[in-house]
Design an enzyme around this catalytic site. Structure first.
Site, PDB file in Angstrom:
ATOM      1  N   GLU A   1      39.931  35.617  44.112  1.00  0.00           N
ATOM      2  CA  GLU A   1      41.280  35.214  43.761  1.00  0.00           C
ATOM      3  C   GLU A   1      41.243  34.127  42.686  1.00  0.00           C
ATOM      4  O   GLU A   1      41.999  34.169  41.709  1.00  0.00           O
ATOM      5  CB  GLU A   1      41.931  34.661  45.031  1.00  0.00           C
ATOM      6  CG  GLU A   1      43.385  34.930  45.177  1.00  0.00           C
ATOM      7  CD  GLU A   1      43.892  34.286  46.447  1.00  0.00           C
ATOM      8  OE1 GLU A   1      43.960  34.978  47.455  1.00  0.00           O
ATOM      9  OE2 GLU A   1      44.193  33.078  46.457  1.00  0.00           O
TER      10      GLU A   1
ATOM     11  N   ASN B   1      25.048  65.991  41.704  1.00  0.00           N
ATOM     12  CA  ASN B   1      24.278  67.049  41.043  1.00  0.00           C
ATOM     13  C   ASN B   1      24.739  67.235  39.614  1.00  0.00           C
ATOM     14  O   ASN B   1      23.930  67.381  38.700  1.00  0.00           O
ATOM     15  CB  ASN B   1      24.449  68.372  41.795  1.00  0.00           C
ATOM     16  CG  ASN B   1      23.323  68.597  42.773  1.00  0.00           C
ATOM     17  OD1 ASN B   1      22.309  67.901  42.714  1.00  0.00           O
ATOM     18  ND2 ASN B   1      23.494  69.545  43.674  1.00  0.00           N
TER      19      ASN B   1
ATOM     20  N   HIS C   1      44.679  38.638  47.466  1.00  0.00           N
ATOM     21  CA  HIS C   1      45.417  37.656  48.253  1.00  0.00           C
ATOM     22  C   HIS C   1      45.817  38.229  49.619  1.00  0.00           C
ATOM     23  O   HIS C   1      45.649  37.586  50.658  1.00  0.00           O
ATOM     24  CB  HIS C   1      46.658  37.211  47.476  1.00  0.00           C
ATOM     25  CG  HIS C   1      47.449  36.164  48.189  1.00  0.00           C
ATOM     26  ND1 HIS C   1      47.032  34.857  48.265  1.00  0.00           N
ATOM     27  CD2 HIS C   1      48.610  36.230  48.888  1.00  0.00           C
ATOM     28  CE1 HIS C   1      47.904  34.166  48.963  1.00  0.00           C
ATOM     29  NE2 HIS C   1      48.879  34.965  49.360  1.00  0.00           N
TER      30      HIS C   1
END
Lengths: 680, 169
Positions: free
Chosen positions: A68, A410, A46
């Site tokens: 929303e 990695n 919001h």
């Protein structure tokens, strides 16, 4: 419209909301029953919507609106939590981030949000079909509409004013967009309005208006006995004011409604300010953020840099003063200088601390990243983050992100095994990665540890021999840890299978180069079958370093002390020539010798008798540099060279010395760069 | 074109300096300050017209030798030599010139559009030619002279050759 001044603020705040959405989503995935999390995500979406709408980034606002809706339905229990729903929300957050990056880079948004919006709508429609879906169209977000957020204090004021028969209004003033001296206009409007009543608050704040930190409009909370028409007439009477919207402020009304376009003659049907929803949002935040707001001030980094520059100059002046004072008699002068010295040192320390930010800023993105990478690699991984409150210099923070991303990738990709393999080896099926930051003396250490398969030194040796990096004989002589350190050499990669994430692009050599450029270092510890730990060691701050000052030709150069191994005086005859290159033998090590003045394009040094040589190490090379004269050691304030000059090979920056002249700070890895390429 | 759109009666204030015998003008709004020659620290691995860097009020700023920039034979600095500290897209840059003679006002109407090349300079670096009685002022466009690092770094060689060629012709 020129919102550029606000753009940085918007970007910073939007980034925080997106980050909080990400964090809460991650938690929500684990605890789908937690209503608090939904509420927080809803608030973030919001707030983001409101900010984006205000800034005119309607596409961004639009997407948050759909999010929303979905979150709203979730909150009301109309939707079940599915993996699809969570992934869709994750994807939406990612797209928000992409759009934010676009906004920052170009001010425009080209990302197509159609698909993700359809997806959001589809989920909402399918699942919530039992009840009427509360799918409202996104409200027509006006460019630059100013909202008037009210806090508890404002509400009290309004109540008091109403009790005294004043009418509270939100008055939005729009100035001509080409108006000069906006602040003066705003002031004039304030003066005009205050003849009719009282201004309780303004958005942007009066201070921002004063300093012209607003676009073409501002809104004030105004208490008066006069009618909206009279207020408007007075406001429009001020030159350069082209619009004056007067709206009633009510404390009861619910539901979002921006301060609307207000056509003339409609004053009585005044659009009401979205007070309660804003208040609700503000109240929800007030418990946490408002208390924090009292303790923290948001300051532009530029201002901090300026302060640090000034302190740097003060440090230099102190040195100058101290030099002058040495020639003065009397304890008074000496005492005064000692006092100056102490205060300056403390000030320097305090200013440096301002630059420090918690590593959390960088660490925050990793939980999400590990989740996604693990999903891709079909592995189960627990990420443990330790010490995220550890502070590091801001400029280092900007540079440490990429190496960390690489190391974590990695670990996920090559370090940790799949659940089956782990079970076979008697390990828990879920792999573990620990990301830890901590202080160690004047350094910050960041460790990435996994309990995966480890790095096999024999495989490394084999690969290095194949790549022609070392010979069989050399390989046989290497210890396990020496072999493992080989992965930091340029062009080394042990992956046979190139995967999506880390088989390509930068390797460990890039990680090392990044650490070198930050005056840091990297170490690796690994045991086959047990796991790998990579430790990054960083200086606390970059701004001030200890350096060895040397004379090269007519110039003074500063060599960062981290790069210096020792200094020698060598008889000319001790210098031998191999393949046309000068070397000396130092404790059974053959060391190439270079002439520093010559390297820097000055006249080669001329010496009678012994040669002063500084042994330096940087990148993966070590060499002796002949200098003209060793001047001493001192702390220097690093100043960057003008961006007009671009990168200059071998120069890391400059510093201003006590006598006001400029000394170049050498980047030893770059100075030795060619050497390391030749010798590897 | 913005230049030609200016009102004819508009005035511009210029800092006038000399360089290899020619008179040049710089928009005064671009000039931060004018200082005497000072200690310059040489830089390795830069094109020749970058003289080095110097300390101006605690800032380390690059110094450009305009003569070298224009491919003209550089000369030693004299007592008359000055460093003009100019603002180029928020960066300070010091320009070494032979002498700073005056600050004057010139009506926009007295400024002619630039010829294709003049005094060996490519016209794109010139805003116009100012006429003040008998004198001719070359109005430099500093932003264009050093507009980007690429321009300094990459085109330097080519330009110097070109400029040297036209200057000799």
């Amino acid at each position: 419209m020129d919102f550029s001044e606000y753009k940085d603020v918007f970007a910073a705040e939007a980034r925080e909301y997106i980050q909080s959405l990400n964090e809460n989503l991650l938690e929500f995935e684990q605890n789908p029953q937690d209503a608090q999390l939904i509420a927080e995500m809803f608030r973030a979406a919001h707030s983001l919507k409101g900010m984006a709408g205000t800034m005119g980034y309607n596409k961004l606002a639009d997407l948050t609106h759909y999010m929303e809706n979905l979150l709203d339905a979730l909150r009301d229990g109309l939707l079940g939590v599915t993996e699809e729903l969570i992934n869709t929300l994750f994807a939406s957050v990612d797209i928000l981030e992409v759009m934010l990056d676009e906004v920052i880079a170009t001010d425009g948004i080209v990302t197509d949000t159609t698909l993700i919006k359809e997806q959001l709508i589809r989920i909402l429609d399918e699942d919530a079909s039992s009840e009427t879906p509360k799918l409202s169209r996104p409200m027509d977000l006006q460019q630059g509409a100013v909202e008037l957020p009210l806090n508890e204090y404002d509400r009290e004021l309004i109540k008091e004013a109403v009790a005294k028969d004043f009418r509270p209004f939100a008055v939005t003033i729009v100035l001509r967009d080409d108006v000069l001296m906006k602040s003066v206009r705003a002031y004039t409007v304030f003066q005009a309005l205050e003849r009719l009543g009282t201004i309780a608050k303004s958005v942007p704040s009066a201070e921002d208006l004063d300093e012209e930190r607003f676009d073409d409009r501002f809104t004030v909370l105004f208490f008066t006995h006069y009618s909206p028409e009279e207020i408007r007439d007075v406001a429009l009477g001020v030159p350069e004011v082209i619009e004056a919207d007067v709206n009633d402020v009510s404390l009861e009304r619910t539901g979002p409604l921006p301060i609307g376009e207000h056509t003339e003659g409609e004053e009585d049907k005044t659009a009401r300010v979205d007070v309660s929803s804003l208040v609700a949002a503000a109240a929800g935040k007030s418990a946490t953020t408002e208390r924090a707001a009292e303790r923290f001030v948001r300051v532009e980094t530029e201002r901090l840099d300026e302060l640090n520059n000034l302190v740097g100059e003060l440090v230099i002046s102190r040195t100058q003063v101290a030099e002058v004072a040495r020639h003065l008699d009397g304890t008074h002068a000496r005492a005064a200088v000692a006092q100056l010295d102490r205060v300056t040192t403390e000030l320097q320390y305090a200013a440096m601390k301002l630059r420090m930010v918690p590593v959390k800023q960088v660490f925050d993105r990793f939980p999400r990243m590990v989740r996604d990478l693990a999903k891709n690699a079909a592995k189960t991984i627990n990420l443990q983050v330790v010490g995220e409150e550890t502070e590091l210099d801001r400029s280092l923070m900007n540079q440490i992100g990429d190496p960390l991303v690489h190391l974590i990738r990695n670990s996920v990709d090559h370090g940790l095994e799949t659940a089956e393999v782990r079970r076979e080896q008697g390990k828990a099926p879920a792999g573990n990665i620990r990301l830890e930051a901590r202080h160690e003396g004047s350094h910050v250490v960041i460790e990435i540890a996994d309990d995966g398969r480890g790095i096999d030194p024999d495989k490394i040796k084999q690969k290095a021999v194949e790549n022609g990096m070392i010979t069989e004989e050399e390989a046989a002589k290497l210890s396990d840890s020496e072999a493992q350190a080989l992965i930091f050499q340029a062009g080394f990669s042990t992956t046979e299978e190139i995967t999506d994430v880390s088989g390509r692009g930068v390797g460990m050599d890039a990680v090392r180069a990044a650490l070198d450029s930050m005056n840091g270092s990297v170490e690796i510890e690994s045991e086959v079958g047990k796991g790998t730990t990579v430790a990054l060691r960083l200086p606390l701050t970059l701004a001030i370093i200890r350096a060895l000052l040397v004379q090269a030709g007519r110039e003074t150069c500063a060599i960062p002390i981290q790069s210096v191994r020792e200094n020698l005086r060598v008889e000319p005859k001790a210098i031998k020539t191999i393949h046309g290159e000068r070397v000396i033998t130092l404790r059974n090590e053959v060391l190439p010798i270079l002439d520093l003045p010559q390297l820097l394009g000055f006249e080669a040094s001329k010496h009678q008798g012994d040669l002063p040589i500084i042994v330096v190490e940087g990148g993966s090379a070590k060499a002796g540099l002949i200098i003209d004269e060793l001047l001493g050691q001192q702390e220097v304030v690093i100043k960057s060279l003008s961006s007009m000059l671009g990168d200059i090979q071998g120069v890391a920056g400059a510093t201003v010395l006590g006598d006001g002249t400029v000394a170049l700070i050498l980047d030893i890895s770059a100075v030795l760069h060619e050497l390391s390429a030749d010798h590897r | 074109m913005e230049e030609t759109a200016r009102k004819v009666d508009e005035e511009r204030q210029l800092v006038v300096f000399s360089l290899y015998g020619e008179e040049f003008g710089l928009e005064i709004t671009k000039v931060r300050e004018i200082v005497k020659p000072r200690e310059i620290t040489k830089l390795p691995n830069v094109v020749d017209f970058v003289e080095g860097v110097t300390n101006l009020r605690g800032e380390v700023i690059p110094i450009i030798d305009l003569k070298k920039r224009f491919g003209v034979q550089a000369t030693e600095m004299t007592d008359d030599s000055r460093i003009i500290n100019v603002d180029i897209s928020n960066n300070q840059v010091g320009l070494v010139v032979d002498d700073v003679t005056e600050v004057l006002r010139i009506a926009q109407g007295d400024i002619d559009p630039p010829p294709r090349t003049i005094a060996g300079l490519k016209a794109e670096y010139i805003q116009g030619i100012g006429k003040i009685e008998e004198r001719l002022l070359i109005l430099l466009d500093v932003d264009k002279i050093l507009s980007s690092e690429e321009q300094i770094e990459l085109q330097a060689e080519v330009l110097s050759e070109e400029l040297a060629g036209t200057a000799n012709a």
